[in-house]
Design a protein around this motif. Sequence first.
Motif, PDB file in Angstrom:
ATOM      1  N   LEU A 156       0.926  -1.213  -0.052  1.00 41.95           N
ATOM      2  CA  LEU A 156       0.110  -0.085  -0.039  1.00 41.95           C
ATOM      3  C   LEU A 156       0.872   1.356   0.021  1.00 41.95           C
ATOM      4  CD1 LEU A 156      -2.689  -0.907   2.398  1.00 41.95           C
ATOM      5  CD2 LEU A 156      -2.986  -0.103  -0.055  1.00 41.95           C
ATOM      6  N   ALA A 157       1.984   1.161   0.825  1.00 47.85           N
ATOM      7  CA  ALA A 157       2.703   2.337   0.694  1.00 47.85           C
ATOM      8  C   ALA A 157       3.457   2.647  -0.508  1.00 47.85           C
ATOM      9  CB  ALA A 157       3.819   2.248   1.926  1.00 47.85           C
ATOM     10  N   GLY A 158       3.976   1.459  -1.186  1.00 47.47           N
ATOM     11  CA  GLY A 158       4.632   1.738  -2.350  1.00 47.47           C
ATOM     12  C   GLY A 158       3.417   2.087  -3.488  1.00 47.47           C
ATOM     13  N   LEU A 159       2.136   1.733  -3.365  1.00 50.15           N
ATOM     14  CA  LEU A 159       1.214   2.056  -4.439  1.00 50.15           C
ATOM     15  C   LEU A 159       0.854   3.524  -4.291  1.00 50.15           C
ATOM     16  CD1 LEU A 159      -1.228  -1.073  -4.442  1.00 50.15           C
ATOM     17  CD2 LEU A 159       0.432  -0.185  -6.238  1.00 50.15           C
ATOM     18  N   ARG A 160       0.876   3.779  -2.916  1.00 52.09           N
ATOM     19  CA  ARG A 160       0.558   5.361  -2.777  1.00 52.09           C
ATOM     20  C   ARG A 160       1.781   6.278  -3.193  1.00 52.09           C
ATOM     21  NH1 ARG A 160      -0.739   8.376   3.082  1.00 52.09           N
ATOM     22  NH2 ARG A 160      -0.753  10.405   2.312  1.00 52.09           N
ATOM     23  N   ARG A 161       2.950   5.871  -3.253  1.00 54.36           N
ATOM     24  CA  ARG A 161       4.002   6.520  -3.727  1.00 54.36           C
ATOM     25  C   ARG A 161       3.993   6.664  -4.994  1.00 54.36           C
ATOM     26  NH1 ARG A 161       7.735  10.096  -1.912  1.00 54.36           N
ATOM     27  NH2 ARG A 161       7.956   8.683  -0.299  1.00 54.36           N
ATOM     28  N   LEU A 162       3.570   5.530  -6.000  1.00 54.96           N
ATOM     29  CA  LEU A 162       3.319   5.474  -7.299  1.00 54.96           C
ATOM     30  C   LEU A 162       2.179   6.283  -7.873  1.00 54.96           C
ATOM     31  CD1 LEU A 162       3.708   2.088  -9.353  1.00 54.96           C
ATOM     32  CD2 LEU A 162       1.642   3.452  -9.664  1.00 54.96           C
ATOM     33  N   THR A 163       1.090   6.407  -7.127  1.00 57.69           N
ATOM     34  CA  THR A 163      -0.025   7.165  -7.508  1.00 57.69           C
ATOM     35  C   THR A 163       0.126   8.701  -7.365  1.00 57.69           C
ATOM     36  OG1 THR A 163      -1.618   5.394  -6.693  1.00 57.69           O
ATOM     37  CG2 THR A 163      -2.465   7.399  -6.754  1.00 57.69           C
ATOM     38  N   SER A 197       2.411  10.458 -10.133  1.00 57.33           N
ATOM     39  CA  SER A 197       1.529  10.610 -11.367  1.00 57.33           C
ATOM     40  C   SER A 197       0.436  11.789 -11.128  1.00 57.33           C
ATOM     41  CB  SER A 197       0.908   9.497 -12.181  1.00 57.33           C
ATOM     42  OG  SER A 197       0.157   8.703 -11.229  1.00 57.33           O
ATOM     43  N   ALA A 198      -0.416  11.642  -9.920  1.00 55.66           N
ATOM     44  CA  ALA A 198      -1.553  12.463  -9.838  1.00 55.66           C
ATOM     45  C   ALA A 198      -1.603  12.681  -8.067  1.00 55.66           C
ATOM     46  CB  ALA A 198      -2.710  11.524 -10.065  1.00 55.66           C
ATOM     47  N   PRO A 199      -0.610  13.631  -8.020  1.00 56.81           N
ATOM     48  CA  PRO A 199      -0.650  14.219  -6.481  1.00 56.81           C
ATOM     49  C   PRO A 199      -1.972  14.591  -5.910  1.00 56.81           C
ATOM     50  CG  PRO A 199       0.896  15.305  -7.677  1.00 56.81           C
ATOM     51  CD  PRO A 199       0.226  14.617  -8.825  1.00 56.81           C
ATOM     52  N   GLY A 200      -2.202  14.156  -4.783  1.00 55.15           N
ATOM     53  CA  GLY A 200      -3.384  14.220  -4.068  1.00 55.15           C
ATOM     54  C   GLY A 200      -4.626  13.221  -4.464  1.00 55.15           C
ATOM     55  N   GLN A 201      -4.263  12.176  -5.475  1.00 54.61           N
ATOM     56  CA  GLN A 201      -5.288  11.200  -5.716  1.00 54.61           C
ATOM     57  C   GLN A 201      -5.574  10.019  -4.779  1.00 54.61           C
ATOM     58  OE1 GLN A 201      -7.496  12.322  -8.241  1.00 54.61           O
ATOM     59  NE2 GLN A 201      -8.351  10.255  -8.623  1.00 54.61           N
ATOM     60  N   TRP A 202      -4.586   9.994  -4.098  1.00 52.04           N
ATOM     61  CA  TRP A 202      -4.528   8.836  -3.202  1.00 52.04           C
ATOM     62  C   TRP A 202      -5.301   9.276  -1.919  1.00 52.04           C
ATOM     63  CZ3 TRP A 202      -2.864   3.941  -3.089  1.00 52.04           C
ATOM     64  CH2 TRP A 202      -2.564   3.133  -2.006  1.00 52.04           C
ATOM     65  N   GLN A 203      -5.691  10.413  -1.548  1.00 47.90           N
ATOM     66  CA  GLN A 203      -6.422  10.834  -0.493  1.00 47.90           C
ATOM     67  C   GLN A 203      -8.006  10.945  -0.989  1.00 47.90           C
ATOM     68  OE1 GLN A 203      -5.940  10.914   2.620  1.00 47.90           O
ATOM     69  NE2 GLN A 203      -3.631  10.654   2.627  1.00 47.90           N
ATOM     70  N   TYR A 204      -8.047  11.073  -2.578  1.00 53.22           N
ATOM     71  CA  TYR A 204      -9.245  11.405  -2.947  1.00 53.22           C
ATOM     72  C   TYR A 204      -9.952  10.123  -3.481  1.00 53.22           C
ATOM     73  CZ  TYR A 204     -12.724  13.401  -6.045  1.00 53.22           C
ATOM     74  OH  TYR A 204     -13.895  13.773  -6.617  1.00 53.22           O
ATOM     75  N   ALA A 205      -9.384   9.278  -3.929  1.00 51.41           N
ATOM     76  CA  ALA A 205      -9.846   8.041  -4.586  1.00 51.41           C
ATOM     77  C   ALA A 205     -10.094   7.048  -3.467  1.00 51.41           C
ATOM     78  CB  ALA A 205      -9.216   7.685  -5.667  1.00 51.41           C
ATOM     79  N   ARG A 206     -10.652   6.193  -3.867  1.00 54.80           N
ATOM     80  CA  ARG A 206     -10.871   4.740  -3.088  1.00 54.80           C
ATOM     81  C   ARG A 206      -9.525   4.016  -3.154  1.00 54.80           C
ATOM     82  NH1 ARG A 206     -11.685  -0.452  -3.786  1.00 54.80           N
ATOM     83  NH2 ARG A 206     -12.187  -0.257  -6.047  1.00 54.80           N
ATOM     84  N   ARG A 207      -9.009   3.433  -1.954  1.00 48.66           N
ATOM     85  CA  ARG A 207      -7.946   2.759  -1.919  1.00 48.66           C
ATOM     86  C   ARG A 207      -8.235   1.278  -2.358  1.00 48.66           C
ATOM     87  NH1 ARG A 207      -5.697   5.573   2.704  1.00 48.66           N
ATOM     88  NH2 ARG A 207      -6.149   7.838   2.390  1.00 48.66           N
ATOM     89  N   PRO A 208      -7.232   0.491  -2.870  1.00 52.98           N
ATOM     90  CA  PRO A 208      -7.104  -0.906  -3.107  1.00 52.98           C
ATOM     91  C   PRO A 208      -7.773  -1.676  -2.104  1.00 52.98           C
ATOM     92  CG  PRO A 208      -5.334   0.108  -3.785  1.00 52.98           C
ATOM     93  CD  PRO A 208      -5.789   1.086  -2.993  1.00 52.98           C
ATOM     94  N   ASN A 209      -8.783  -2.531  -2.496  1.00 56.92           N
ATOM     95  CA  ASN A 209      -8.911  -3.624  -1.520  1.00 56.92           C
ATOM     96  C   ASN A 209      -8.069  -4.536  -1.583  1.00 56.92           C
ATOM     97  OD1 ASN A 209      -9.729  -5.233  -3.507  1.00 56.92           O
ATOM     98  ND2 ASN A 209     -12.162  -4.000  -3.657  1.00 56.92           N
ATOM     99  N   HIS A 228      -7.185  19.537  -6.743  1.00 57.05           N
ATOM    100  CA  HIS A 228      -5.887  18.977  -7.077  1.00 57.05           C
ATOM    101  C   HIS A 228      -5.636  18.426  -8.589  1.00 57.05           C
ATOM    102  CE1 HIS A 228      -8.010  15.181  -6.259  1.00 57.05           C
ATOM    103  NE2 HIS A 228      -7.093  14.386  -6.988  1.00 57.05           N
ATOM    104  N   ILE A 229      -6.681  18.171  -9.255  1.00 55.23           N
ATOM    105  CA  ILE A 229      -6.726  17.517 -10.581  1.00 55.23           C
ATOM    106  C   ILE A 229      -6.970  19.107 -11.570  1.00 55.23           C
ATOM    107  CG2 ILE A 229      -7.824  16.653 -12.652  1.00 55.23           C
ATOM    108  CD1 ILE A 229      -8.582  14.346 -10.451  1.00 55.23           C
ATOM    109  N   ALA A 230      -7.788  19.960 -10.908  1.00 58.97           N
ATOM    110  CA  ALA A 230      -7.982  21.179 -11.928  1.00 58.97           C
ATOM    111  C   ALA A 230      -6.910  22.174 -11.888  1.00 58.97           C
ATOM    112  CB  ALA A 230      -9.310  22.002 -11.233  1.00 58.97           C
ATOM    113  N   VAL A 231      -6.060  22.077 -10.913  1.00 63.81           N
ATOM    114  CA  VAL A 231      -5.051  23.057 -10.736  1.00 63.81           C
ATOM    115  C   VAL A 231      -3.791  22.617 -11.857  1.00 63.81           C
ATOM    116  CG1 VAL A 231      -3.760  22.061  -9.005  1.00 63.81           C
ATOM    117  CG2 VAL A 231      -3.550  24.204  -9.088  1.00 63.81           C
TER     118      VAL A 231
END
Length: 228
Positions: free
Chosen positions: A129-136, A139-151, A218-221
């Motif tokens: 999860l920590a590695g996937l957060r780094r990866l996400t 490419s899209a800063p702020g998206q990890w907090q915004y979108a649903r996390r992996p189950n 975080h996407i619009a900007v």
Amino acid sequence: MTSSVPAQSRTLAETDRTRHRRLREQGSLDRAELDAILAAGFVCHLGVNIDGSVRVVPTVYGSDGATLYFHGSVASRSLVASPGAEVCVTVTHVDGLVLARSVFEHGVNYRSAMIYGVPRLITDDEEKLAGLRRLTEQSAPGQWQYARRPNRKELAATALLALPLDEASVKIRTGAPDDGDGPDAQLGLWAGVLPLRTTWEAPQPDPALGPEIAVPPHIAVRAGTAAL
């Protein structure tokens, strides 16, 4: 990007694979240059030998300054074969065409890195999860907090590999053509650099969205900003 590499390791180690034999003036052993190249992108190309055949696979990545994370489906033969095998990962940014007076002197302004090593398959869920957060976030800063996390099911279907940044080669080319002081300078031909810049455009909403769902800040900007 905040690097976790110790201060005493800010110079890249020179090995037989990373030694610059051609165009040595474009090579760099500065770890900060490697950090900057990796921080500026999110797509890499993974070179791996599978059953005696070399494959080069594009995939997304994330870097924390000490480790490069890349991922894909567990069904991907390149990723399944990578743990325990030597790989080469490359990241390249093209900054412009160098148009000289002769075709022979044409070139490209670029920033590139090649990382060698044996990747480690991450199996611990928290580390994955920590590695996937780094990866996400790369490419899209702020998206990890915004979108649903992996189950759990999605985590099980994802192969995440970690490659240490211990052996890397960096090359950078900038500036004008090299023939400005040679015989071709008398030809009266234009020469120079045609810069290349990639920018993010305005977000395009999914047609399935309701009109009440706005583009998150975080996407619009990012619209109109440089992508690489």
